[in-house]
Structure formats: C-alpha cells, structure tokens
Write a protein that holds these residues in place. Structure first.
Motif, short mmCIF file in Angstrom:
data_model
loop_
_atom_site.label_atom_id
_atom_site.label_comp_id
_atom_site.label_asym_id
_atom_site.label_seq_id
_atom_site.Cartn_x
_atom_site.Cartn_y
_atom_site.Cartn_z
N TYR A 114 0.94 -0.98 0.02
CA TYR A 114 0.10 0.20 0.04
C TYR A 114 0.97 1.17 0.14
CZ TYR A 114 1.18 -0.01 4.84
OH TYR A 114 1.70 0.06 6.38
N ASN A 115 0.50 2.39 -0.25
CA ASN A 115 1.03 3.60 -0.50
C ASN A 115 1.31 3.85 1.04
OD1 ASN A 115 0.68 3.55 -3.15
ND2 ASN A 115 -1.41 4.93 -3.23
N ARG A 116 2.81 4.21 1.15
CA ARG A 116 3.18 4.92 2.22
C ARG A 116 4.74 5.26 1.97
NH1 ARG A 116 3.54 -0.73 2.42
NH2 ARG A 116 5.33 -1.74 3.33
N ALA A 117 5.31 6.05 3.03
CA ALA A 117 6.58 6.61 2.82
C ALA A 117 7.76 5.77 2.17
CB ALA A 117 7.00 7.43 3.99
N LEU A 118 7.71 4.44 2.87
CA LEU A 118 8.78 3.71 2.68
C LEU A 118 8.43 2.37 1.81
CD1 LEU A 118 10.36 3.51 6.08
CD2 LEU A 118 11.19 4.73 4.07
N GLN A 119 7.42 2.46 0.99
CA GLN A 119 6.97 1.53 0.24
C GLN A 119 8.00 1.34 -1.12
OE1 GLN A 119 3.44 2.43 -2.28
NE2 GLN A 119 3.15 0.58 -2.47
N ALA A 120 8.44 2.14 -1.59
CA ALA A 120 9.47 1.93 -2.64
C ALA A 120 10.61 1.21 -2.10
CB ALA A 120 9.69 2.99 -3.48
N TYR A 121 11.11 1.71 -0.83
CA TYR A 121 12.28 0.77 -0.32
C TYR A 121 11.97 -0.52 -0.02
CZ TYR A 121 15.40 -0.38 3.39
OH TYR A 121 16.18 -0.92 4.25
N TYR A 122 10.98 -0.91 0.78
CA TYR A 122 10.58 -2.07 1.21
C TYR A 122 10.47 -2.98 -0.21
CZ TYR A 122 9.72 -0.52 5.95
OH TYR A 122 9.90 -0.09 7.11
N LEU A 123 9.70 -2.54 -1.32
CA LEU A 123 9.50 -3.32 -2.29
C LEU A 123 11.02 -3.78 -3.19
CD1 LEU A 123 6.25 -2.09 -4.01
CD2 LEU A 123 6.59 -4.22 -2.99
N ASN A 124 11.53 -2.63 -3.25
CA ASN A 124 13.14 -2.82 -4.01
C ASN A 124 13.75 -3.82 -2.86
OD1 ASN A 124 13.68 -1.37 -6.33
ND2 ASN A 124 12.46 -0.01 -5.19
N ARG A 125 13.93 -3.91 -1.65
CA ARG A 125 14.60 -4.70 -0.99
C ARG A 125 14.02 -6.04 -1.01
NH1 ARG A 125 14.51 -3.93 5.58
NH2 ARG A 125 12.41 -4.70 5.28
N LEU A 126 12.78 -6.35 -0.96
CA LEU A 126 12.15 -7.69 -1.08
C LEU A 126 12.70 -8.27 -2.51
CD1 LEU A 126 10.56 -10.19 0.07
CD2 LEU A 126 8.51 -8.86 -0.52
N GLY A 127 12.34 -7.42 -3.43
CA GLY A 127 12.60 -7.79 -4.70
C GLY A 127 13.95 -8.46 -5.08
N GLN A 128 14.83 -7.36 -4.54
CA GLN A 128 16.37 -7.80 -4.67
C GLN A 128 16.71 -9.27 -4.01
OE1 GLN A 128 18.69 -6.59 -6.54
NE2 GLN A 128 17.14 -4.79 -7.17
N VAL A 129 15.90 -9.60 -2.81
CA VAL A 129 15.94 -10.79 -2.14
C VAL A 129 15.52 -12.00 -3.00
CG1 VAL A 129 15.47 -12.49 -0.11
CG2 VAL A 129 16.20 -9.86 0.16
N LEU A 130 14.32 -11.77 -3.66
CA LEU A 130 13.60 -12.71 -4.63
C LEU A 130 14.40 -12.88 -5.77
CD1 LEU A 130 10.20 -11.73 -4.16
CD2 LEU A 130 11.27 -13.43 -2.97
N LYS A 131 15.25 -11.96 -6.13
CA LYS A 131 15.98 -12.08 -7.36
C LYS A 131 17.06 -13.10 -7.36
CE LYS A 131 18.10 -9.00 -10.96
NZ LYS A 131 18.39 -7.50 -11.33
N LEU A 132 17.52 -13.17 -6.31
CA LEU A 132 18.69 -13.88 -5.82
C LEU A 132 18.27 -15.57 -5.62
CD1 LEU A 132 20.86 -11.96 -3.16
CD2 LEU A 132 21.03 -12.24 -5.62
#
Length: 399
Positions: A154-172
């Motif tokens: 959902y929309n919040r201040a750190l949404q982009a940061y959290y999605l990028n962090r989780l996406g980088q983990v899933l990428k590995l």
C-alpha cells in the motif's frame, strides 16, 4: 603343275612349337609367378593353373563366350576368398604403421591388443563423453517446485524502499519463482515500474474493495491472490511475504521441500518492546510437537503461527480430491475474526492437525525471517518527517 608352299606365320610357329594354344604361354608365365611367390601357401594357384590351361585349350568361338565368363567368375570368387591363405600371412605384409595382432588358436584375439589413436581424436571423444555425462546429470535432476510469493502492499513513505529490498532478495532465489504483488483499488505507476525493472517473473494484481467496510486490508489483498491462483490453477508453494519483513535465502530454498504444509519459527520485534518474541512451532526433527508463544491473550488460538511463518502447496486450493478435503469450499482468509486470529482460522482450512505439518528447517532450531513493526500506524509519514507549517521562502538567484 606348279606347287604352292605356304609358310607358317610366327604366330603359328609359336603355337606348334609349344604344342598347344598360343594362350598357354601367358597362362604358364602367370602361374609360375603365383607359384614362385612365397607369400601364398594355399594350393589354389596350381588349381588356377589347370583352369587357365583348360580355358586356353578351348577354341575361341561365340558359343564358348558364356562358358568362359562363368568359369572366370567362379574362379575370381574362389580366389578372392582364399588367395591370401591363412591369417598368419597378414603379418608378413608390410602395411605402413602396421601392428602385430596376437593369434590364439588360429583366431584373431583383440582383447589385449593396444590400438593407438591420435591425441586429437582422444580429446574429441573425451569431450563428447563429458558433455553426454553432464546432460544426463541434468536430465536426472528432479524439477524444482515453483515458489509463489504473495505480497500485499500500500502507499506509504517507505513503500518503494521495501519493495526494492524484497525484490532484490527474490532475485537471488533460484527460479522458478512467481511474485504476485497486490495493491488496493488501483495499480500505481511507481509499483509497476519497480516490478518491471526487477528482472523476475511477476503478476501485478488489484483488489477492488470499499475501504470503509474493511477491517484488515491485507486479508482482502491475500484473498485476491488466492482467487487468482485458484482460477489459473498455478502449481507451486504459496508463501505470504510482507514487504517490510526480513528474509533469508535459506528460507526460500527450504520451502521447495514442502509436500503439503510447512511452518517455522518467526522472530518478532515491536516498537513498544525491547526484546524479540519468538512465535512458531516446536519440532522434533521435521515433526511439529508444540508451539512457541509468550502472549496470554493468544492461548485460545489453535495454531500459534505468524502470517509469514508458514507456506503450503497451491494444489490444496484447486484440487480438493488430491488432498481428500471434506469440502470443496474456497479457502480464504476471514476478515470477520478478531485481530491476530486470521492465521489460525486460515490454517485450519488447510490441515487438520500437527500431523499434517512439516517443520523447517529440521528441528526448527534457526530463525530464518524476522517480522518487524517499525512504522507508526495511521500516519502517512513517521513522526518527525512532517512539519506543521509551510516554509514560504524566496531565494534570489543571480546570473
């Protein structure tokens, strides 16, 4: 009366002097060559000599052409089979680069013979063997199960940061993996851009619900993902991964071993507490024998599991006969229960008791993910990020 005397031609003189057909000279010379050659020990040369004399003694006429051809064909066939005699004569022939072949009981024995081959040919054969072996090893490997990671956001201040962090983990994580990201009411361009640039397989879903009647937004977002998995019959291991949690790669690799339902302990850290709370199963090997819980208010729960502390086989959603489910009703999370009971009411639809669960890793002795509560609720920005008044400041610039 005049008498005429005919002189014999040299051809007839040679004929009568030899006492036979003129062909006898050439036949005799050829037979002598065959007999004088010490390389052949077969008695067939003498037989061939007699046949050639027979052919030479025959008068040359058109009626004898067929007989000559048949005799010559038969003679060539026999000589082709037995001309060289025994195999022992092969060793006396000087072939370039020849080698001695051992003979055992008049038979050719190649068991102990060493046949040299060029090094280039050896390297090529060895390379083909290695490639074939590698291909067989790849084919013998069992295909890995697909991981279906569901993330409500959902929309919040750190949404982009959290999605990028989780996406980088899933990428590995080793594929196959499908990341299902669910948003409320509309798909934001920022989220779509993050997913597109992440480089992993994903599906961007939207949950259309009236926010005024919703108690828990995440429940409806996860139900939208469950409906999507059931409708498209996606096969894999379903895992609810919130974007603000911390995960280890070992956790995702361990999920592939799940047959029906797997669970593990989760460490939780909240703002109001200065220590971590461990919640999840107590295991004896891979068997679940109890639960970790420190909150008295949750003693009435059947299963003490966090939302990020379990995963299950997606076929339970769309193939009830495979798992002998008593009812074919859709499996969904419930928004009508009290807060903190969504996990246990959902798990009760998947399994009957602990005997149908698998504890991972074996012994449940390690914490593989952390559930963090670092954001203040009902605020768009955390405290200290917003200001009460706007700053109307004009800064003059000079060129």
């Amino acid at each position: 009366m005049a008498s005429i005397r005919r002189t014999l031609s040299p051809y007839h003189e040679r004929h009568y002097q030899n006492g036979g057909h003129p062909f006898s000279v050439s036949v005799q010379s050829q037979s002598q060559k065959l007999m004088s050659n010490g390389k052949f020990s077969s008695p067939l040369p003498s037989f061939g000599f007699g046949v050639w004399r027979l052919l030479g003694g025959m008068r040359y006429s058109r009626r004898n052409v067929l007989s000559r051809c048949l005799i010559l064909f038969f003679l060539g066939f026999v000589l082709g089979l037995t001309l060289f005699g025994d195999f022992e004569d092969l060793n006396s022939i000087n072939f370039p680069g020849k080698m001695k072949l051992p003979l055992v009981n008049d038979r050719l024995e190649l068991k102990d013979a060493v046949i040299p081959r060029p090094s280039a040919l050896l390297d090529r054969v060895q390379l083909q063997i290695e490639e074939k072996k590698e291909m067989n090893e790849q084919l013998d490997l069992n295909p890995q199960k697909q991981l279906i990671v569901v993330t409500p956001t959902y929309n919040r201040a750190l949404q982009a940061y959290y999605l990028n962090r989780l996406g980088q983990v899933l990428k590995l994580v080793e594929p196959p993996l499908l990341w299902i990201v669910v948003e409320m009411n509309a798909a934001s361009l920022e989220t779509a851009d993050i997913l597109r640039k992440m480089g992993i397989m994903y599906r961007h879903l939207v949950c259309s619900k009236n926010m005024t009647d919703i108690k828990d937004r995440g429940v409806h977002q996860r139900n939208s993902a469950l409906e999507h998995i059931e409708r498209h019959r996606l096969d894999g291991i379903v895992y609810f991964a919130d974007d603000d949690n911390i995960y280890s790669l070992e956790l995702f690799e361990s999920m592939r071993k799940i047959s029906r339902f797997g669970t593990w302990p989760v460490a939780m850290l909240e703002q109001s507490k200065n220590k971590a709370i461990l919640e999840g199963p107590v295991c004896n090997g891979s068997q679940v024998i109890g639960w970790h819980t420190n909150e008295k208010s949750k003693r009435l729960r059947r299963f003490h599991v966090d939302m990020s502390g379990f995963a299950f086989n997606s076929t339970i959603l769309w193939d009830p006969k495979l798992w002998r489910r008593p009812t074919a009703a859709p499996i969904r999370q419930l928004d009508t229960v009290k807060e903190g009971f969504q996990e246990t009411t959902f798990i009760e639809q998947l399994v009957e008791d602990e005997s149908q669960m698998e504890g991972i890793p074996p012994g449940c002795s390690r914490v593989l993910n952390w559930h963090l509560h670092l954001e203040a609720r009902k605020l768009v920005y955390p405290k200290g990020w917003s200001i009460q008044e706007n700053l109307d400041t004009v800064i003059a610039t000079t060129t």
